[in-house]
Scaffold this active site. Structure first.
Site, short mmCIF file in Angstrom:
data_model
loop_
_atom_site.label_atom_id
_atom_site.label_comp_id
_atom_site.label_asym_id
_atom_site.label_seq_id
_atom_site.Cartn_x
_atom_site.Cartn_y
_atom_site.Cartn_z
N CYS A 84 2.88 1.61 1.29
CA CYS A 84 3.33 0.29 1.71
C CYS A 84 2.50 -0.84 1.12
O CYS A 84 3.04 -1.81 0.58
CB CYS A 84 3.40 0.19 3.24
SG CYS A 84 1.81 0.32 4.08
N HIS A 137 1.01 -0.76 8.64
CA HIS A 137 2.16 -0.82 7.74
C HIS A 137 2.46 -2.28 7.40
O HIS A 137 2.24 -3.17 8.22
CB HIS A 137 3.39 -0.18 8.39
CG HIS A 137 4.54 0.00 7.46
ND1 HIS A 137 4.50 0.84 6.38
CD2 HIS A 137 5.77 -0.57 7.45
CE1 HIS A 137 5.66 0.80 5.75
NE2 HIS A 137 6.45 -0.06 6.38
N HIS A 155 10.19 -2.60 2.06
CA HIS A 155 8.89 -1.94 2.18
C HIS A 155 8.96 -0.52 1.62
O HIS A 155 10.04 0.02 1.40
CB HIS A 155 8.45 -1.90 3.65
CG HIS A 155 9.40 -1.15 4.54
ND1 HIS A 155 9.03 -0.06 5.28
CD2 HIS A 155 10.72 -1.34 4.83
CE1 HIS A 155 10.07 0.39 5.98
NE2 HIS A 155 11.11 -0.37 5.72
#
Length: 183
Positions: A84, A137, A155
């Protein structure tokens, strides 16, 4: 029947111009009327224009969408695979902006953004099962809907680079905040 049709058509011919005079004037000749357009994302709540480079964000989004489907690999930050933060670092690097390597460190960069002011290109952060309540994240805002407060973001997920929605149960429970990266 023919006379009835002619009468109806005649009535319409006389009534339409009269009705047209009653419709609102949409010529925008009145300078006192505020212009409303699809550029509201450029303005802050106080009406000032934010430092927002539309062309750069379009380029960032073009590059991001070109990478949809790229596989996930922990620690990767190249065009063949991403994690990510590697994905966000790679994209911002294409714009000449250096981001920290980890999502937790990226959360310290730029300026905090209230959810009501999200723009395309803002970084959005989430906790993950391994991070507990901390940042684990990161994604990039694609679009924000001010009517319901939801946003879509791109993402690098475990399933590869993809677009997700903030109102998906997994992400809505884990949302932490957003940051705007400016130079």
């Amino acid at each position: 029947m023919k006379k009835l049709k002619i009468a109806v058509l005649s009535l319409c011919a006389f009534a339409m111009p009269a009705m047209a005079n009653q419709l609102p004037d949409n010529d925008n000749d009145n300078q006192d009327i505020d212009e409303i357009d699809n550029y509201d994302f450029l303005y802050n709540n106080d009406g000032s224009i934010d430092n927002y480079d539309v062309a750069s964000m379009e380029n960032l989004m073009d590059e991001a969408f070109a990478l949809i489907g790229t596989r996930y690999q922990r620690g990767a930050m190249g065009t063949g695979a991403f994690d990510c933060s590697g994905f966000t670092s790679y994209l911002y690097d294409q714009m000449g902006i250096k981001l920290n390597r980890t999502s937790r460190a990226q959360y310290t960069q730029g300026e905090a953004v209230d959810n009501s002011n999200l723009q395309t290109g803002d970084l959005v952060f989430f906790s993950s099962p391994r991070s507990g309540r901390g940042v684990g994240h990161v994604g990039i805002v694609v679009d924000y809907d001010p009517m319901n407060g939801n946003f879509s973001f791109i993402h690098a997920s475990l399933k590869g680079v993809k677009v997700s929605q903030s109102n998906e149960p997994y992400y809505s429970r884990r949302y932490i905040g957003a940051r705007r990266i400016t130079e």
